[in-house]
Design a protein around this motif. Structure first.
Motif, short mmCIF file in Angstrom:
data_model
loop_
_atom_site.label_atom_id
_atom_site.label_comp_id
_atom_site.label_asym_id
_atom_site.label_seq_id
_atom_site.Cartn_x
_atom_site.Cartn_y
_atom_site.Cartn_z
N UNK A 3 -8.64 -22.41 -1.88
CA UNK A 3 -8.99 -21.27 -1.04
C UNK A 3 -9.71 -20.19 -1.84
N UNK A 4 -10.35 -19.30 -1.11
CA UNK A 4 -10.99 -18.16 -1.76
C UNK A 4 -9.95 -17.11 -2.12
N UNK A 5 -10.34 -16.24 -3.01
CA UNK A 5 -9.46 -15.15 -3.39
C UNK A 5 -9.18 -14.25 -2.19
N UNK A 6 -7.92 -13.88 -2.02
CA UNK A 6 -7.54 -13.04 -0.89
C UNK A 6 -6.79 -11.82 -1.38
N UNK A 7 -6.95 -10.75 -0.64
CA UNK A 7 -6.25 -9.51 -0.97
C UNK A 7 -4.81 -9.59 -0.46
N UNK A 8 -3.90 -8.99 -1.21
CA UNK A 8 -2.49 -9.00 -0.85
C UNK A 8 -1.95 -7.61 -0.52
N UNK A 9 -2.31 -6.65 -1.36
CA UNK A 9 -1.74 -5.32 -1.18
C UNK A 9 -2.59 -4.30 -1.91
N UNK A 10 -2.56 -3.09 -1.45
CA UNK A 10 -3.33 -2.02 -2.07
C UNK A 10 -2.58 -0.71 -1.92
N UNK A 11 -2.69 0.13 -2.95
CA UNK A 11 -2.08 1.45 -2.89
C UNK A 11 -3.04 2.45 -3.52
N UNK A 12 -3.22 3.59 -2.84
CA UNK A 12 -4.00 4.68 -3.45
C UNK A 12 -3.12 5.93 -3.47
N UNK A 69 -1.66 7.09 -0.71
CA UNK A 69 -0.73 6.99 0.41
C UNK A 69 0.26 5.87 0.22
N UNK A 70 0.76 5.39 1.32
CA UNK A 70 1.72 4.29 1.28
C UNK A 70 1.00 2.97 1.02
N UNK A 71 1.66 2.05 0.36
CA UNK A 71 1.04 0.75 0.16
C UNK A 71 0.94 -0.02 1.47
N UNK A 72 -0.04 -0.88 1.54
CA UNK A 72 -0.25 -1.72 2.71
C UNK A 72 -0.27 -3.16 2.23
N UNK A 73 0.26 -4.05 3.06
CA UNK A 73 0.42 -5.45 2.66
C UNK A 73 -0.20 -6.39 3.68
N UNK A 77 -11.50 3.49 -9.67
CA UNK A 77 -11.53 4.84 -10.22
C UNK A 77 -11.47 5.88 -9.11
N UNK A 78 -11.74 7.10 -9.48
CA UNK A 78 -11.62 8.22 -8.55
C UNK A 78 -12.41 8.00 -7.27
N UNK A 79 -11.74 8.18 -6.15
CA UNK A 79 -12.40 8.06 -4.86
C UNK A 79 -12.45 6.66 -4.29
N UNK A 80 -11.94 5.68 -5.02
CA UNK A 80 -11.93 4.31 -4.52
C UNK A 80 -10.68 4.13 -3.66
N UNK A 81 -10.80 4.41 -2.40
CA UNK A 81 -9.67 4.28 -1.50
C UNK A 81 -9.48 2.83 -1.07
N UNK A 82 -8.25 2.53 -0.72
CA UNK A 82 -7.95 1.23 -0.13
C UNK A 82 -8.45 1.20 1.31
N UNK A 83 -8.79 0.02 1.76
CA UNK A 83 -9.08 -0.22 3.17
C UNK A 83 -7.98 -1.15 3.67
N UNK A 84 -6.94 -0.57 4.22
CA UNK A 84 -5.77 -1.38 4.56
C UNK A 84 -5.16 -1.96 3.30
N UNK A 85 -5.00 -3.26 3.28
CA UNK A 85 -4.42 -3.89 2.08
C UNK A 85 -5.50 -4.33 1.11
N UNK A 86 -6.76 -3.94 1.36
CA UNK A 86 -7.85 -4.38 0.50
C UNK A 86 -8.43 -3.23 -0.33
N UNK A 87 -8.91 -3.57 -1.51
CA UNK A 87 -9.69 -2.66 -2.32
C UNK A 87 -11.09 -3.26 -2.37
N UNK A 88 -11.97 -2.73 -1.55
CA UNK A 88 -13.28 -3.35 -1.37
C UNK A 88 -14.19 -3.16 -2.57
N UNK A 89 -14.00 -2.08 -3.30
CA UNK A 89 -14.86 -1.82 -4.46
C UNK A 89 -13.98 -1.52 -5.66
#
Length: 124
Positions: free
Chosen positions: A43-52, A54-58, A98-110
């Motif tokens: 499978x391709x790499x998949x996102x599991x969880x992200x935290x910035x 706020x609260x973590x998302x899974x 780095x600074x300003x890189x917010x999560x998009x749900x459980x993903x970190x797009x950049x």
């Protein structure tokens, strides 16, 4: 760029637990966001969880079993994995923004930084 180092992977039986660590010792800036990804066999790499800030998302498949946390003072992050299943087998990666890189749900797009991955094998 690869500036993170994961550790804590290994072999565990179904139902067991592992705690992955992600160290960013060589990165001087404060890490704004932390994310965990995995790539399971075939499978391709998949996102599991992200935290910035706020609260973590899974991702649904790990929600309630995995817990992401961070130690900002040490520039480290962790992924506590409980109730592991054979389908959790794969290579686990941490990523950071780095600074300003917010999560998009459980993903970190950049992500600005990545680790090289650590193998997790869940099998009886």
């Amino acid at each position: 760029q690869l500036r993170l180092v994961e550790s804590g992977g290994g072999f565990v039986q179904p139902g067991g637990s592992l705690r992955l660590s992600c160290a960013a010792a060589e990165i001087t800036e404060d890490l704004f966001s932390i994310a965990w990804f995995r790539q399971t066999p075939g499978n391709e790499r998949e996102a599991l969880s992200c935290i910035d800030v706020g609260y973590p998302v899974y991702r649904n498949s790990v929600n309630g079993r995995f817990i992401i946390s961070r130690d900002k003072a040490k520039n480290m992050a962790f992924l506590q994995m409980n109730s592991l299943k054979p389908e959790d087998t794969g290579v686990y990666y941490c990523a950071a923004g780095g600074r300003g890189r917010y999560c998009t749900g459980y993903m970190l797009e950049k992500a600005d930084y990545w680790g090289q991955g650590t193998q997790v094998t869940v099998s009886s």
